[in-house]
Design a protein around this motif. Structure first.
Motif, PDB file in Angstrom:
ATOM      1  N   ASP A   1      60.391  71.424  -6.930  1.00 33.07           N
ATOM      2  CA  ASP A   1      60.303  71.712  -8.351  1.00 33.07           C
ATOM      3  C   ASP A   1      59.454  70.660  -9.045  1.00 33.07           C
ATOM      4  O   ASP A   1      59.140  69.624  -8.475  1.00 33.07           O
ATOM      5  N   GLY A   2      59.090  70.933 -10.279  1.00 30.83           N
ATOM      6  CA  GLY A   2      58.189  70.058 -11.021  1.00 30.83           C
ATOM      7  C   GLY A   2      58.717  68.655 -11.243  1.00 30.83           C
ATOM      8  O   GLY A   2      57.958  67.682 -11.199  1.00 30.83           O
ATOM      9  N   ARG A   3      60.003  68.551 -11.471  1.00 33.34           N
ATOM     10  CA  ARG A   3      60.588  67.234 -11.719  1.00 33.34           C
ATOM     11  C   ARG A   3      60.494  66.338 -10.478  1.00 33.34           C
ATOM     12  O   ARG A   3      60.145  65.157 -10.574  1.00 33.34           O
ATOM     13  N   ARG A   4      60.802  66.904  -9.326  1.00 33.85           N
ATOM     14  CA  ARG A   4      60.718  66.110  -8.090  1.00 33.85           C
ATOM     15  C   ARG A   4      59.280  65.689  -7.795  1.00 33.85           C
ATOM     16  O   ARG A   4      59.026  64.560  -7.378  1.00 33.85           O
ATOM     17  N   LEU A   5      58.346  66.587  -8.023  1.00 32.41           N
ATOM     18  CA  LEU A   5      56.941  66.255  -7.822  1.00 32.41           C
ATOM     19  C   LEU A   5      56.509  65.153  -8.786  1.00 32.41           C
ATOM     20  O   LEU A   5      55.815  64.212  -8.393  1.00 32.41           O
ATOM     21  N   ALA A   6      56.931  65.239 -10.036  1.00 31.61           N
ATOM     22  CA  ALA A   6      56.604  64.204 -11.023  1.00 31.61           C
ATOM     23  C   ALA A   6      57.197  62.859 -10.612  1.00 31.61           C
ATOM     24  O   ALA A   6      56.535  61.824 -10.734  1.00 31.61           O
ATOM     25  N   ASP A   7      58.431  62.856 -10.122  1.00 28.77           N
ATOM     26  CA  ASP A   7      59.063  61.611  -9.654  1.00 28.77           C
ATOM     27  C   ASP A   7      58.274  61.002  -8.491  1.00 28.77           C
ATOM     28  O   ASP A   7      58.055  59.784  -8.455  1.00 28.77           O
ATOM     29  N   ARG A   8      57.854  61.838  -7.553  1.00 31.68           N
ATOM     30  CA  ARG A   8      57.090  61.345  -6.399  1.00 31.68           C
ATOM     31  C   ARG A   8      55.736  60.793  -6.831  1.00 31.68           C
ATOM     32  O   ARG A   8      55.291  59.747  -6.359  1.00 31.68           O
ATOM     33  N   LEU A   9      55.075  61.483  -7.739  1.00 30.69           N
ATOM     34  CA  LEU A   9      53.788  61.042  -8.247  1.00 30.69           C
ATOM     35  C   LEU A   9      53.921  59.714  -8.991  1.00 30.69           C
ATOM     36  O   LEU A   9      53.141  58.780  -8.781  1.00 30.69           O
ATOM     37  N   LEU A  10      54.930  59.613  -9.843  1.00 28.92           N
ATOM     38  CA  LEU A  10      55.176  58.384 -10.592  1.00 28.92           C
ATOM     39  C   LEU A  10      55.413  57.216  -9.634  1.00 28.92           C
ATOM     40  O   LEU A  10      54.825  56.137  -9.793  1.00 28.92           O
ATOM     41  N   SER A  11      56.231  57.424  -8.633  1.00 34.25           N
ATOM     42  CA  SER A  11      56.533  56.383  -7.654  1.00 34.25           C
ATOM     43  C   SER A  11      55.275  55.965  -6.889  1.00 34.25           C
ATOM     44  O   SER A  11      55.020  54.773  -6.680  1.00 34.25           O
ATOM     45  N   ALA A  12      54.480  56.933  -6.467  1.00 36.04           N
ATOM     46  CA  ALA A  12      53.264  56.629  -5.703  1.00 36.04           C
ATOM     47  C   ALA A  12      52.261  55.846  -6.542  1.00 36.04           C
ATOM     48  O   ALA A  12      51.681  54.867  -6.076  1.00 36.04           O
ATOM     49  N   VAL A  13      52.058  56.246  -7.778  1.00 33.26           N
ATOM     50  CA  VAL A  13      51.100  55.564  -8.644  1.00 33.26           C
ATOM     51  C   VAL A  13      51.577  54.161  -8.973  1.00 33.26           C
ATOM     52  O   VAL A  13      50.787  53.214  -8.993  1.00 33.26           O
ATOM     53  N   ASN A  14      52.866  53.997  -9.207  1.00 36.03           N
ATOM     54  CA  ASN A  14      53.409  52.685  -9.563  1.00 36.03           C
ATOM     55  C   ASN A  14      53.257  51.664  -8.437  1.00 36.03           C
ATOM     56  O   ASN A  14      53.335  50.464  -8.678  1.00 36.03           O
ATOM     57  N   GLN A  15      53.040  52.116  -7.216  1.00 36.16           N
ATOM     58  CA  GLN A  15      52.886  51.220  -6.077  1.00 36.16           C
ATOM     59  C   GLN A  15      51.424  50.845  -5.823  1.00 36.16           C
ATOM     60  O   GLN A  15      51.131  50.084  -4.914  1.00 36.16           O
ATOM     61  N   LYS A  16      50.515  51.357  -6.624  1.00 30.37           N
ATOM     62  CA  LYS A  16      49.084  51.151  -6.397  1.00 30.37           C
ATOM     63  C   LYS A  16      48.489  50.195  -7.427  1.00 30.37           C
ATOM     64  O   LYS A  16      49.007  50.025  -8.521  1.00 30.37           O
ATOM     65  N   SER A  17      47.382  49.587  -7.009  1.00 28.28           N
ATOM     66  CA  SER A  17      46.597  48.778  -7.939  1.00 28.28           C
ATOM     67  C   SER A  17      45.128  48.931  -7.579  1.00 28.28           C
ATOM     68  O   SER A  17      44.780  49.268  -6.447  1.00 28.28           O
ATOM     69  N   ILE A  18      44.267  48.685  -8.553  1.00 30.44           N
ATOM     70  CA  ILE A  18      42.829  48.721  -8.364  1.00 30.44           C
ATOM     71  C   ILE A  18      42.270  47.405  -8.882  1.00 30.44           C
ATOM     72  O   ILE A  18      42.504  47.052 -10.046  1.00 30.44           O
ATOM     73  N   ASN A  19      41.586  46.691  -8.025  1.00 31.47           N
ATOM     74  CA  ASN A  19      41.013  45.388  -8.390  1.00 31.47           C
ATOM     75  C   ASN A  19      42.052  44.471  -9.017  1.00 31.47           C
ATOM     76  O   ASN A  19      41.792  43.793 -10.010  1.00 31.47           O
ATOM     77  N   GLY A  20      43.257  44.482  -8.466  1.00 31.54           N
ATOM     78  CA  GLY A  20      44.324  43.613  -8.949  1.00 31.54           C
ATOM     79  C   GLY A  20      45.051  44.109 -10.182  1.00 31.54           C
ATOM     80  O   GLY A  20      45.990  43.477 -10.659  1.00 31.54           O
ATOM     81  N   GLN A  21      44.645  45.246 -10.726  1.00 30.33           N
ATOM     82  CA  GLN A  21      45.286  45.815 -11.913  1.00 30.33           C
ATOM     83  C   GLN A  21      46.293  46.877 -11.484  1.00 30.33           C
ATOM     84  O   GLN A  21      45.927  47.825 -10.782  1.00 30.33           O
ATOM     85  N   ASN A  22      47.545  46.710 -11.889  1.00 26.80           N
ATOM     86  CA  ASN A  22      48.570  47.703 -11.571  1.00 26.80           C
ATOM     87  C   ASN A  22      48.279  49.004 -12.299  1.00 26.80           C
ATOM     88  O   ASN A  22      47.816  49.002 -13.445  1.00 26.80           O
ATOM     89  N   LEU A  23      48.560  50.099 -11.637  1.00 30.60           N
ATOM     90  CA  LEU A  23      48.392  51.419 -12.243  1.00 30.60           C
ATOM     91  C   LEU A  23      49.714  51.896 -12.812  1.00 30.60           C
ATOM     92  O   LEU A  23      50.779  51.518 -12.325  1.00 30.60           O
ATOM     93  N   SER A  24      49.640  52.718 -13.809  1.00 27.41           N
ATOM     94  CA  SER A  24      50.839  53.353 -14.352  1.00 27.41           C
ATOM     95  C   SER A  24      50.470  54.763 -14.783  1.00 27.41           C
ATOM     96  O   SER A  24      49.295  55.090 -14.959  1.00 27.41           O
TER      97      SER A  24
END
Length: 75
Positions: A1-24
């Protein structure tokens, strides 16, 4: 469902950074109903409203805007 997909996307993005800048990410979700018109304009309007509220609440936020009301969850 959409909520679970949104939770997974949020979690994945929160674990990433670009050139030392955290993503949100802020995410707005809603549901498709039989009352939505053929062009989807009412659906787009609701999801746009949910996204706008998520952005207002700040980073790492999911706003779910069901037809019946509003459910907010900050991450």
């Amino acid at each position: 469902d959409g909520r679970r997909l949104a939770d997974r996307l949020l979690s994945a993005v929160n674990q990433k950074s670009i050139n030392g800048q955290n993503l949100s990410v802020s995410i707005g979700i809603t549901e498709l109903t039989s009352d939505d018109d053929d062009q989807g304009s009412s659906l787009v309007e609701r999801v746009d409203q949910a996204l706008y509220r998520a952005k207002q609440n700040g980073r790492r936020c999911i706003i779910s805007l069901p037809v019946e009301g509003i459910f907010e969850q900050d991450q």
